[in-house]
Every structure is written in structure tokens, then in C-alpha cells.
Design a protein around this motif. Structure first.
Motif, short mmCIF file in Angstrom:
data_model
loop_
_atom_site.label_atom_id
_atom_site.label_comp_id
_atom_site.label_asym_id
_atom_site.label_seq_id
_atom_site.Cartn_x
_atom_site.Cartn_y
_atom_site.Cartn_z
N PRO A 35 29.64 16.79 49.78
CA PRO A 35 28.25 16.36 49.55
C PRO A 35 28.06 14.87 49.38
O PRO A 35 27.12 14.29 49.95
N PRO A 156 23.80 20.41 51.68
CA PRO A 156 25.14 20.59 51.10
C PRO A 156 25.45 22.03 50.71
O PRO A 156 26.63 22.38 50.57
N SER A 185 26.99 18.71 56.30
CA SER A 185 27.34 19.80 55.38
C SER A 185 28.81 20.13 55.55
O SER A 185 29.44 19.74 56.53
N VAL A 190 26.18 27.37 56.02
CA VAL A 190 25.18 26.44 56.57
C VAL A 190 25.47 26.17 58.04
O VAL A 190 24.55 26.04 58.86
#
Length: 215
Positions: A35, A156, A185, A190
Motif C-alpha cells: 500500500p 489497496p 494494488s 482486487v
């Protein structure tokens, strides 16, 4: 290959390995990074922070030293960063009011985004009354309402109910090859559906990473 976004020897924060990434027109490329460095890269590309070194080009234009409003880059920051005192409708139109040229060429586009992202029932609500997925869609609509050439998404952690490839398809302007996207990410949930991936050297998270297909 026609490239919309190019990062050349880009270093967003000290001690970060230089990035060389080309994102083709209408393609989505994921930067695999934890992140903190992922957000640093996203902010530098969006123009909210200056790079340590390197260049950023959008459609052949060097935008490295340009302010955010002149970059033609939409940005969905981590958490959405919606303005809490504004309604959903005013959050979406906020960026358009700051870009006069958009108001001349994008009349009705924000309304189309509201319809495509199923946000009509929320237009009069404040962000704190929305679900996490709705807040993400509002942030995406705000970024895309300005008709950017490039979209940067800092995501993130997964958001329940958000499948990014589907939302990107919904927000592609008419008669366009699709949105050119940089997704930042390291979460596999994700990254589902994103095949082009570039790991940030020295910051590769645990678990398998599929390398990007490089031109």
C-alpha cells in the motif's frame, strides 16, 4: 503499440526501484506493490506529489511538471476521498466544475455515469450514508466525469461488491477504445480479471504474481 501512459525511470519515493511501464490505449495494467509505495506512485502519476526522478507521459505529452488539472488523468484514491459535506451528486460534478473545457464537451456524461453505475438513488445523500461499494462507485464516477485519458486507481484492499473490470467497462466513454488504467494494488482479489501485471522490484508481496506481458 499505441501507448497512452508511459512511466520512464520513475521513482516516486527515495530508495524505490525505478519504474518503466507502458500502458496501451484502452488497457489495464496493475502495479503490484504494497500500500505505501503503491499510493506513492499513484499520487505522483496523478500529480499530487513530485517524483524523485523520472518522467510521466500521457498520449505523448510530458506531464511530469504539470498540475493535476492539466494532466488529463482521473484518480480514484484509496478510500475514495469523497468530500463529506457534499452530496453524491455534487461530489461527482466537483471535478467538472474545476475543468471548464469538460463542461463544453461532456454535457450529459455525468448523468450517463450515474445511470451506468446505478447511483441515481444516492444522488442526494452524503458519503457517510453510503456502503463502501457505493462510495467507490461515486469516486470512480467523479474521476471519469472529467473524460480523462488515463485513470489511476489506488485500491489497496478489496471492496465487497466491486469487480473493477466490470465497472471500467461501464464507465468507458462512447465511441472510445476503453479506459487506459493503472491499478495500484497487491491484493489478488482486487487484481482478479487483470492479466497485465508489473511487480515493483524489491517490494513484491508474498504469493504468486503473474508478470505483465511487455511490448
Amino acid at each position: 503499440m499505441m501507448v497512452t501512459l508511459r512511466m520512464h525511470d520513475l521513482v516516486a519515493v527515495p530508495d524505490m526501484s525505478p519504474l518503466d511501464i507502458d500502458v496501451a490505449v484502452g488497457a489495464t495494467v496493475a502495479l503490484i506493490a504494497r500500500p505505501r509505495p503503491a499510493t506513492a506512485v499513484a499520487r505522483v502519476v496523478a500529480g499530487l506529489a513530485a517524483p524523485v526522478t523520472g518522467r510521466i507521459l500521457v498520449g505523448g505529452r510530458d506531464v511530469t511538471d504539470l498540475p493535476p488539472l492539466r494532466r488529463r488523468i482521473g484518480y480514484v484514491p484509496a478510500g475514495g476521498a469523497l468530500l463529506p459535506h457534499l452530496t453524491v451528486g455534487r461530489n461527482i460534478s466537483y471535478g467538472q466544475r474545476r475543468r471548464r473545457w469538460v463542461r463544453d464537451v461532456a454535457e450529459g456524461w455525468a448523468a450517463a455515469l450515474v445511470d451506468r453505475l446505478e447511483l441515481a438513488p444516492t444522488l442526494g445523500l452524503r458519503p457517510h450514508l453510503l456502503s463502501e461499494a457505493q462510495r467507490f462507485r461515486v469516486a470512480l464516477a467523479r474521476a471519469m466525469a472529467c473524460l480523462p485519458e488515463v485513470l489511476v486507481v489506488d485500491l489497496p484492499a478489496p471492496v465487497d461488491g466491486v469487480f473493477l473490470p466490470d465497472l471500467l467497462q461501464r464507465t468507458a466513454p462512447p465511441d472510445a477504445p476503453g479506459v487506459t488504467v493503472l491499478l495500484c494494488s497487491a491484493e489478488e482479489e482486487v487484481l482478479t480479471g487483470v492479466t497485465e501485471r508489473v511487480p515493483l522490484v524489491d517490494d513484491v508481496p508474498p504469493g504468486p504474481v503473474q508478470p505483465a506481458a511487455r511490448a
